[in-house]
Design an enzyme around this catalytic site. Sequence first.
Site, PDB file in Angstrom:
ATOM      1  N   HIS A 537      -1.333  -7.650   7.150  1.00 47.66           N
ATOM      2  CA  HIS A 537      -1.164  -8.906   6.435  1.00 47.66           C
ATOM      3  C   HIS A 537      -1.653 -10.131   7.208  1.00 47.66           C
ATOM      4  O   HIS A 537      -0.972 -11.154   7.219  1.00 47.66           O
ATOM      5  CB  HIS A 537       0.317  -9.100   6.074  1.00 47.66           C
ATOM      6  CG  HIS A 537       0.870  -8.029   5.194  1.00 47.66           C
ATOM      7  ND1 HIS A 537       2.232  -7.802   5.036  1.00 47.66           N
ATOM      8  CD2 HIS A 537       0.247  -7.113   4.406  1.00 47.66           C
ATOM      9  CE1 HIS A 537       2.415  -6.796   4.187  1.00 47.66           C
ATOM     10  NE2 HIS A 537       1.226  -6.356   3.802  1.00 47.66           N
ATOM     11  N   HIS A 581       5.187  -9.107   1.141  1.00 47.74           N
ATOM     12  CA  HIS A 581       3.809  -8.608   1.107  1.00 47.74           C
ATOM     13  C   HIS A 581       2.938  -9.660   0.406  1.00 47.74           C
ATOM     14  O   HIS A 581       3.313 -10.169  -0.646  1.00 47.74           O
ATOM     15  CB  HIS A 581       3.746  -7.264   0.396  1.00 47.74           C
ATOM     16  CG  HIS A 581       4.463  -6.188   1.163  1.00 47.74           C
ATOM     17  ND1 HIS A 581       3.807  -5.200   1.855  1.00 47.74           N
ATOM     18  CD2 HIS A 581       5.777  -5.997   1.380  1.00 47.74           C
ATOM     19  CE1 HIS A 581       4.694  -4.424   2.453  1.00 47.74           C
ATOM     20  NE2 HIS A 581       5.900  -4.885   2.184  1.00 47.74           N
TER      21      HIS A 581
END
Length: 601
Positions: A537, A581
């Site tokens: 990420h 996320h």
Amino acid sequence: MRPAVLSLVPVLGLLQPALAALYTSPAQLPAGRKYDYVVVGGGLGGGVVAARLAETASKNVLLIEAGPRLVPNRDIETIAIPFLCVGLAPDTPADWNYTSTVQPGLAGRTIDYPRGRVLGGSSSINYMIWNTGSSDDWDRYARVTGDSGWSWKAIQPFIKKVERIVPPADNHNTTGEYIPSIHGTSGPLGISLQGYPSLLDSRVIATTEQLSAEFPLNPDMNSGNPIGIGYSQFSVENGSRTSSATAYLEPALSSGSNLDVLVNTQVTKLFQTGTEQGLPAIRGVQFAQSAEGPFYVVNATTEVILSAGAIGTPQLLLLSGIGGSADLKKLGINTLVNLPDVGKNLQDHTVLPNIWSINATQTPDDYARNATLINDDLTQWATTGTGQLATPPATNIGWFRLPKNASIFDTLTDPSAGPTSPHYEFIFAEVWDSFTLPTPTTGHYMILSSNLFTPTSRGSVTLNTTNPFDFPIIDPALLNSAFDIYTIREAVKAAQRFMAAPAWDGFVIEQAGNFAGVTTDAEVEAYARANAATVFHPVGTAAMSPKGASSGVVDPNLTVKGTRGLRIVDASIFPYVPSMHPQGLVYLVAERAVTLIKAGC
Ligand SMILES: Cc1cc2nc3c(=O)[nH]c(=O)nc-3n(C[C@H](O)[C@H](O)[C@H](O)COP(=O)(O)OP(=O)(O)OC[C@H]3O[C@@H](n4cnc5c(N)ncnc54)[C@H](O)[C@@H]3O)c2cc1C
Ligand SMILES: *[C@@H]1O[C@H](CO)[C@@H](O)[C@H](O)[C@H]1NC(C)=O
Ligand SMILES: *[C@@H]1O[C@H](CO)[C@@H](O)[C@H](O)[C@H]1NC(C)=O
Ligand SMILES: *[C@@H]1O[C@H](CO)[C@@H](O)[C@H](O)[C@H]1NC(C)=O
Ligand SMILES: *[C@@H]1O[C@H](CO)[C@@H](O)[C@H](O)[C@H]1NC(C)=O
Ligand SMILES: *[C@@H]1O[C@H](CO)[C@@H](O)[C@H](O)[C@H]1NC(C)=O
Ligand SMILES: *[C@@H]1O[C@H](CO)[C@@H](O)[C@H](O)[C@H]1NC(C)=O
Ligand SMILES: *[C@@H]1O[C@H](CO)[C@@H](O)[C@H](O)[C@H]1NC(C)=O
Ligand SMILES: *[C@@H]1O[C@H](CO)[C@@H](O)[C@H](O)[C@H]1NC(C)=O
Ligand SMILES: *[C@@H]1O[C@H](CO)[C@@H](O)[C@H](O)[C@H]1NC(C)=O
């Protein structure tokens, strides 16, 4: 090592959608065509922006993507099959194959650093977990940029614009597993709940009842308040992955629109095409298929949108002379715009898959051991879109905060955005998962991973050489602060408390793999440093800051400071890494960017 099932996948049939305006070489581009918009990078952000801008029939859009267009079922099966996502990186034709620098926080290891290099970008290779963020994260973006357009209140309408909630692959009754009213029903992107029952489901839910004070059930983690254990939502429809490629680009291509997509071609430089209001107008784009060339150029008549992702975007800015002049000088690059924060402020999440052996007769661990099982499941998926393969390997997900009286807060202030922003995450999966050990040849396993979501470490992306085809130097600085290691240690201990609930009696056998026997704080810390990796990420390398601020890289309207005609729309613009996320947040940023661009902001 991830499950080695990629090589077992047979060819499942041929399907060739109509090609409209898809070019595989720059020489094929129509001579003399003028483009209002040139979008650099056909990943998540770029895919959304290019397809949406091309909805205006009078606008010509060119999208340039470094990687190939891989069509599921023709070129590659695994992109479409949710459970097999773990085989899409590292070192595949859909991955950039990056490696991090030596990570002091990870006991001096380097780690694989996957990024999608394919139409759809990382949305074509990610694990499909669908989150739209915590309200406090969005409200902090609004606060630190001075633009209320980034607040949770202002961003929620875009959720309905993106999402189309569809039934899960197994068509089970999802009442009570999500809150329908907060989701979209008519957007392009199919989203669904877990589509195959796991051995863990009933035990996870029983634990939320047995240990409800610490681990409550959350009716929908995408309400703006994710805290608790929720049912996973995925970018999956009819048992197949949905992405910016499947939901935005492929429909735009097959409608024969005014969108031209050039694949297998890397943008090597952005350049100045003029001066407006005393600022450089940067509407020139240079591109090539190899370092040897030939090199081509195109000038956007209205705007260049840079969407090369949190690694590619700062790399290209630096190659173009947009960055810190001291850093650029060292490489012999002339400074076009002095923006010292380009490539700085890299933030990422850390994953630590804690493994337990379980008392089960069959789990996906058997895919690597039993050809009949994987072939049966592949056939089921190909013929009906159902079965274990129709869902990514994550069942429930939990989001938690350190307690207010955690000892770390005696010396450090809380880095999270507020009470709805989790410090750490639990992911459950009924399969062995380890970045350091292969799946054992016997036994059955589950993971409850402990993942750090509010890191205080900051890393960087810098150039190694001035050759655009050389990789940049990527330092995600994982577990590189006292807060980060404290929090992941507390997250492991929380996982152990969770698994000690009566719900797991007779099912869980013991901690396994490198997690075997890990108990004391010192053991947990050493285990974390030796086994953790990235949750994939990276963000923050071209961050937003208030209009007029000398820090940051883009204004709240996403235009690059000190320039005209250049905007950034991808994960690099987040000033703080989202505490969930990020893909859902990147879709929301991209949809809002389209609104800004269409409004001439
Ligand atoms: C393995 C993996 C698993 C993940 N799992 C999840 C998950 O389960 N849930 C979630 O929310 N997020 C997940 N993510 C993260 C999520 O996919 C990304 O945050 C998101 O895709 C970022 O979007 P982006 O537009 O910034 O970049 P990307 O989607 O990566 O797109 C960038 C595009 O630009 C192209 N490009 C780069 N440089 C150039 C250049 N010079 N010229 C032309 N093209 C260029 C790239 O090839 C790529 O296609 C995962 C990511 C990975 C890699
Ligand atoms: C990544 O590795 C795969 C497998 O070796 C290869 O096919 C692909 O070309 C590599 N990608 C890049 C950008 O080097
Ligand atoms: C789904 O479950 C809910 C609650 O258990 C029930 O009220 C509803 O009728 C069920 N729906 C269907 C279609 O069975
Ligand atoms: C999913 O299946 C439904 C029902 O068959 C169909 O209407 C829909 O178009 C499918 N979605 C996609 C993305 O193929
Ligand atoms: C792009 O702009 C530059 C600078 O204004 C100019 O020199 C060049 O000819 C233009 N290229 C094309 C293809 O229009
Ligand atoms: C392999 O999987 C098949 C299909 O589920 C099953 O019938 C068989 O018993 C398995 N074989 C072994 C050795 O476990
Ligand atoms: C924090 O408070 C809880 C009760 O609210 C208590 O059980 C715990 O021991 C305290 N922890 C610390 C580190 O003080
Ligand atoms: C940087 O360049 C040097 C010299 O060419 C090379 O040895 C090194 O591997 C490169 N680093 C990266 C991250 O590519
Ligand atoms: C495994 O589970 C079965 C029932 O599912 C039970 O009979 C058996 O005792 C369990 N074994 C262990 C070691 O807990
Ligand atoms: C965004 O653009 C609009 C329209 O040009 C302008 O009114 C607004 O002030 C801009 N906002 C910021 C924060 O730059």
